[in-house]
Design a protein around this motif. Structure first.
Motif, PDB file in Angstrom:
ATOM      1  N   VAL A 331       0.825  -1.197   0.000  1.00  0.00           N
ATOM      2  CA  VAL A 331       0.000   0.000   0.000  1.00  0.00           C
ATOM      3  C   VAL A 331       0.865   1.254   0.000  1.00  0.00           C
ATOM      4  CG1 VAL A 331      -1.627   1.360   1.366  1.00  0.00           C
ATOM      5  CG2 VAL A 331      -1.953  -1.112   1.123  1.00  0.00           C
ATOM      6  N   VAL A 332       0.484   2.215  -0.841  1.00  0.00           N
ATOM      7  CA  VAL A 332       1.108   3.544  -0.825  1.00  0.00           C
ATOM      8  C   VAL A 332      -0.018   4.572  -0.908  1.00  0.00           C
ATOM      9  CG1 VAL A 332       2.664   5.164  -1.952  1.00  0.00           C
ATOM     10  CG2 VAL A 332       3.194   2.710  -1.977  1.00  0.00           C
ATOM     11  N   TYR A 333      -0.103   5.409   0.119  1.00  0.00           N
ATOM     12  CA  TYR A 333      -1.103   6.477   0.109  1.00  0.00           C
ATOM     13  C   TYR A 333      -0.394   7.824   0.051  1.00  0.00           C
ATOM     14  CZ  TYR A 333      -4.603   9.848   1.562  1.00  0.00           C
ATOM     15  OH  TYR A 333      -5.425  10.947   1.615  1.00  0.00           O
ATOM     16  N   ARG A 334      -0.834   8.698  -0.853  1.00  0.00           N
ATOM     17  CA  ARG A 334      -0.255  10.029  -0.976  1.00  0.00           C
ATOM     18  C   ARG A 334      -1.365  11.075  -1.003  1.00  0.00           C
ATOM     19  NH1 ARG A 334       5.098   9.768  -2.463  1.00  0.00           N
ATOM     20  NH2 ARG A 334       5.766   7.769  -3.366  1.00  0.00           N
ATOM     21  N   GLN A 335      -1.039  12.240  -0.423  1.00  0.00           N
ATOM     22  CA  GLN A 335      -1.938  13.374  -0.549  1.00  0.00           C
ATOM     23  C   GLN A 335      -1.122  14.638  -0.759  1.00  0.00           C
ATOM     24  OE1 GLN A 335      -4.071  13.091   3.217  1.00  0.00           O
ATOM     25  NE2 GLN A 335      -3.011  14.949   3.949  1.00  0.00           N
ATOM     26  N   ILE A 336      -1.747  15.632  -1.382  1.00  0.00           N
ATOM     27  CA  ILE A 336      -1.025  16.837  -1.805  1.00  0.00           C
ATOM     28  C   ILE A 336      -1.013  17.912  -0.721  1.00  0.00           C
ATOM     29  CG2 ILE A 336      -0.916  18.624  -3.587  1.00  0.00           C
ATOM     30  CD1 ILE A 336      -0.289  15.777  -4.518  1.00  0.00           C
ATOM     31  N   ASP A 337      -2.140  18.027   0.017  1.00  0.00           N
ATOM     32  CA  ASP A 337      -2.241  19.106   0.991  1.00  0.00           C
ATOM     33  C   ASP A 337      -2.869  18.582   2.285  1.00  0.00           C
ATOM     34  OD1 ASP A 337      -2.171  21.541   2.224  1.00  0.00           O
ATOM     35  OD2 ASP A 337      -3.865  22.395   1.091  1.00  0.00           O
ATOM     36  N   LEU A 340       1.925  14.497   2.161  1.00  0.00           N
ATOM     37  CA  LEU A 340       2.315  13.339   2.958  1.00  0.00           C
ATOM     38  C   LEU A 340       2.250  12.077   2.110  1.00  0.00           C
ATOM     39  CD1 LEU A 340       0.243  14.027   6.219  1.00  0.00           C
ATOM     40  CD2 LEU A 340       2.712  14.334   5.951  1.00  0.00           C
ATOM     41  N   ALA A 341       3.009  11.066   2.539  1.00  0.00           N
ATOM     42  CA  ALA A 341       2.933   9.751   1.914  1.00  0.00           C
ATOM     43  C   ALA A 341       3.122   8.689   2.984  1.00  0.00           C
ATOM     44  CB  ALA A 341       3.988   9.601   0.825  1.00  0.00           C
ATOM     45  N   PHE A 342       2.317   7.598   2.900  1.00  0.00           N
ATOM     46  CA  PHE A 342       2.401   6.497   3.854  1.00  0.00           C
ATOM     47  C   PHE A 342       2.538   5.189   3.067  1.00  0.00           C
ATOM     48  CE2 PHE A 342      -0.191   9.782   5.810  1.00  0.00           C
ATOM     49  CZ  PHE A 342       0.395   9.947   7.049  1.00  0.00           C
ATOM     50  N   LYS A 343       3.430   4.321   3.574  1.00  0.00           N
ATOM     51  CA  LYS A 343       3.628   3.013   2.955  1.00  0.00           C
ATOM     52  C   LYS A 343       3.397   1.926   3.996  1.00  0.00           C
ATOM     53  CE  LYS A 343       7.026   4.626  -0.425  1.00  0.00           C
ATOM     54  NZ  LYS A 343       8.401   4.458  -0.954  1.00  0.00           N
ATOM     55  N   GLY A 344       2.677   0.883   3.588  1.00  0.00           N
ATOM     56  CA  GLY A 344       2.398  -0.216   4.499  1.00  0.00           C
ATOM     57  C   GLY A 344       1.829  -1.396   3.741  1.00  0.00           C
ATOM     58  N   GLN A 345       1.147  -2.265   4.460  1.00  0.00           N
ATOM     59  CA  GLN A 345       0.556  -3.452   3.831  1.00  0.00           C
ATOM     60  C   GLN A 345      -0.967  -3.421   3.813  1.00  0.00           C
ATOM     61  OE1 GLN A 345       2.145  -5.999   2.171  1.00  0.00           O
ATOM     62  NE2 GLN A 345       3.846  -4.546   2.391  1.00  0.00           N
ATOM     63  N   GLU A 354     -10.144  12.055   2.451  1.00  0.00           N
ATOM     64  CA  GLU A 354      -8.723  12.005   2.798  1.00  0.00           C
ATOM     65  C   GLU A 354      -8.505  11.544   4.235  1.00  0.00           C
ATOM     66  OE1 GLU A 354      -6.437  15.178   0.081  1.00  0.00           O
ATOM     67  OE2 GLU A 354      -7.749  16.113   1.579  1.00  0.00           O
ATOM     68  N   THR A 355      -9.275  10.534   4.626  1.00  0.00           N
ATOM     69  CA  THR A 355      -9.096   9.944   5.951  1.00  0.00           C
ATOM     70  C   THR A 355      -8.700   8.487   5.761  1.00  0.00           C
ATOM     71  OG1 THR A 355     -11.476   9.463   6.030  1.00  0.00           O
ATOM     72  CG2 THR A 355     -10.717  11.507   7.077  1.00  0.00           C
ATOM     73  N   ILE A 356      -7.429   8.261   5.542  1.00  0.00           N
ATOM     74  CA  ILE A 356      -6.898   6.927   5.266  1.00  0.00           C
ATOM     75  C   ILE A 356      -5.954   6.507   6.384  1.00  0.00           C
ATOM     76  CG2 ILE A 356      -5.512   5.527   3.686  1.00  0.00           C
ATOM     77  CD1 ILE A 356      -8.163   6.212   2.488  1.00  0.00           C
ATOM     78  N   GLU A 357      -6.178   5.316   6.914  1.00  0.00           N
ATOM     79  CA  GLU A 357      -5.288   4.743   7.921  1.00  0.00           C
ATOM     80  C   GLU A 357      -4.461   3.632   7.269  1.00  0.00           C
ATOM     81  OE1 GLU A 357      -5.432   2.061  12.012  1.00  0.00           O
ATOM     82  OE2 GLU A 357      -7.277   2.981  11.230  1.00  0.00           O
ATOM     83  N   VAL A 358      -3.138   3.743   7.358  1.00  0.00           N
ATOM     84  CA  VAL A 358      -2.228   2.765   6.770  1.00  0.00           C
ATOM     85  C   VAL A 358      -1.588   1.970   7.892  1.00  0.00           C
ATOM     86  CG1 VAL A 358      -0.193   2.421   5.316  1.00  0.00           C
ATOM     87  CG2 VAL A 358      -1.806   4.266   4.791  1.00  0.00           C
ATOM     88  N   ARG A 359      -1.546   0.634   7.723  1.00  0.00           N
ATOM     89  CA  ARG A 359      -1.008  -0.249   8.761  1.00  0.00           C
ATOM     90  C   ARG A 359      -0.015  -1.225   8.140  1.00  0.00           C
ATOM     91  NH1 ARG A 359      -6.359  -0.374   9.021  1.00  0.00           N
ATOM     92  NH2 ARG A 359      -6.440  -2.511   8.213  1.00  0.00           N
ATOM     93  N   GLY A 360       0.846  -1.780   9.016  1.00  0.00           N
ATOM     94  CA  GLY A 360       1.738  -2.847   8.588  1.00  0.00           C
ATOM     95  C   GLY A 360       0.986  -4.165   8.571  1.00  0.00           C
ATOM     96  N   GLY A 361       1.522  -5.123   7.841  1.00  0.00           N
ATOM     97  CA  GLY A 361       0.836  -6.405   7.731  1.00  0.00           C
ATOM     98  C   GLY A 361       0.925  -7.232   8.988  1.00  0.00           C
ATOM     99  N   ASN A 362       2.089  -7.224   9.689  1.00  0.00           N
ATOM    100  CA  ASN A 362       2.259  -7.945  10.945  1.00  0.00           C
ATOM    101  C   ASN A 362       3.237  -7.167  11.816  1.00  0.00           C
ATOM    102  OD1 ASN A 362       4.979  -8.702  10.119  1.00  0.00           O
ATOM    103  ND2 ASN A 362       3.971 -10.149   8.705  1.00  0.00           N
ATOM    104  N   ASN A 364       6.306  -7.409  12.278  1.00  0.00           N
ATOM    105  CA  ASN A 364       7.604  -7.104  11.670  1.00  0.00           C
ATOM    106  C   ASN A 364       7.516  -6.006  10.615  1.00  0.00           C
ATOM    107  OD1 ASN A 364       8.941  -9.089  13.187  1.00  0.00           O
ATOM    108  ND2 ASN A 364       8.318 -10.697  11.724  1.00  0.00           N
ATOM    109  N   ASP A 365       6.296  -5.690  10.156  1.00  0.00           N
ATOM    110  CA  ASP A 365       6.118  -4.659   9.129  1.00  0.00           C
ATOM    111  C   ASP A 365       5.897  -3.305   9.794  1.00  0.00           C
ATOM    112  OD1 ASP A 365       6.316  -6.480   7.048  1.00  0.00           O
ATOM    113  OD2 ASP A 365       4.178  -6.964   7.165  1.00  0.00           O
ATOM    114  N   ARG A 366       6.538  -2.322   9.243  1.00  0.00           N
ATOM    115  CA  ARG A 366       6.398  -0.973   9.771  1.00  0.00           C
ATOM    116  C   ARG A 366       5.797  -0.067   8.707  1.00  0.00           C
ATOM    117  NH1 ARG A 366      12.026   0.386  13.049  1.00  0.00           N
ATOM    118  NH2 ARG A 366      11.829  -1.298  14.607  1.00  0.00           N
ATOM    119  N   VAL A 367       5.056   0.913   9.182  1.00  0.00           N
ATOM    120  CA  VAL A 367       4.503   1.919   8.290  1.00  0.00           C
ATOM    121  C   VAL A 367       5.555   2.997   8.085  1.00  0.00           C
ATOM    122  CG1 VAL A 367       2.733   3.669   7.956  1.00  0.00           C
ATOM    123  CG2 VAL A 367       2.149   1.480   9.040  1.00  0.00           C
TER     124      VAL A 367
END
Length: 379
Positions: A331-337, A340-345, A354-362, A364-367
């Protein structure tokens, strides 16, 4: 001559001058009248039988009266009833206002308020002109066609029936309505394979699906096939299926639409667009369950909102009623204003808001969070 002609006539003979003669056994075909007065005769109570080289009937016409002309021998017949034969069996029964019979016996023309019925499958074709070409196994009904059957009703400008194949080829302003499922098709050319219970359109077609006499869904494409037995429509080339509530459009090069199960499936690159939320999602394949108002997308999923906020993932589930998406895998979430960008599983939220929550898969995974510099804010 390939065709032989049998004339079975019970008549009273009337010349142009109005004189009557006794009842005769047959019309004067071998010895046609030599002068103008005798070349226009009227027969009362006519039964005409046309046969092929094997002696099998190819048509029979019964009329109250018919005119004899030098050019056509038997020309116009009034209020005729006709039976059209193939291989010695009746394939259509026809009522008409007028018949025009050619001398060579290769074609039969009927005119005026035609009603042609197939006694085998129950197809009824109504129009203003009918042509029967027995050598080609072809029946043509022209001019404001109205076809009816237990499965289908259709209007068009012309219908061509291949009698052996039991195919009806409608053309010119075709509007066809099926009974089950309840839908309407509009196109310029539609082939109805009666035995196979299929409708095939090789021109741009629009399909409207109805519930309680109201349009609920629409489909369109450059070509389409509807299987009335399985209740599945296959739409190809610029294929689209559109829901009215919520206002969502699914587009692909090819998709199947299960009209009873209300499931749209695209196994080719697909785009889903929500007009109210102004959110567009593309993927390698997808499926929309209309009743559940849920879309499942897989393979290089990319969702974009009206402010260029975006979400990438391997898979995405879109709950249209809840305005909620769930992304899984890379998962990659980006916004312009703000930028910000968030990467996870995994990701959950509302793209439009624009209310997105990004999480790791387990565990060992980090956002991973990226904060873009202000000078890149407009990019």
């Amino acid at each position: 001559m390939f065709f032989s002609l049998l004339w079975l006539i019970t008549i009273s003979l009337v010349a142009c001058g109005g004189g009557q003669s006794n009842v005769v056994d047959k019309p004067p075909i071998q010895n046609p009248p030599s002068n103008a007065k005798e070349s226009n005769l009227t027969f009362i109570g006519v039964s005409l039988l046309q046969a092929d080289e094997l002696g099998r009937p190819i048509w029979k016409v019964i009329a109250k009266q018919a005119k004899y002309t030098k050019d056509k021998q038997i020309g116009e017949a009034e209020s005729p009833y006709a039976e059209l034969y193939q291989d010695g069996k009746v394939v259509y029964q026809v009522q008409a206002q007028q018949a025009d019979i050619e001398q060579d016996g290769k074609q039969l023309f009927l005119k005026g308020k035609i009603v042609a019925t197939d006694p085998l499958n129950g197809v009824v074709l109504q129009g203003n002109e009918l042509e029967w070409r027995p050598k080609e196994d072809l029946l043509i009904v022209r001019n404001n066609i109205h076809g009816t059957h237990k499965q289908l009703q259709a209007v068009a400008q012309e219908a061509r029936v291949k009698t052996r194949e039991q195919h009806v080829d409608f053309s010119g302003g075709v509007v066809a309505q099926s009974v089950d499922p309840v839908m309407q098709m509009r196109t310029e050319h539609l082939i109805w394979k009666i035995k196979e219970e299929k409708l095939i359109g090789d021109r741009p077609m629009q399909i409207n699906r109805y519930k309680n006499n109201q349009v609920t869904d629409r489909g369109r494409g450059d070509s389409a096939e509807v299987n009335l037995k399985t209740k599945i429509a296959t739409i190809k080339k610029n294929a689209q299926v559109e829901l009215l509530d919520p206002p969502v459009q699914v587009a692909s090069n090819e998709m199947t639409w299960n009209l009873n199960a209300e499931i749209v499936t695209a196994n080719a690159p697909v785009q889903v667009f929500h007009r109210e939320e102004n959110v567009r999602v593309t993927a390698n394949r997808g499926e929309m369950k209309i009743q559940e108002k849920t879309v499942y997308l897989a393979g290089d999923v990319y969702a974009v909102g009206e402010r260029r906020q975006s979400l990438k993932s391997n898979n995405l589930t879109w709950y249209l009623d809840k305005k909620l998406v769930e992304g899984q895998g890379d998962v990659v979430y980006r916004q312009i204003d703000p930028p910000l960008a968030f990467k996870g599983q995994q990701a959950t939220g509302n793209i439009q808001a624009e209310t997105i929550e990004v999480r790791g898969g387990n565990s060992n995974d980090r956002v991973v969070t990226e904060i873009m510099p202000k000078e890149l804010k407009s990019n």
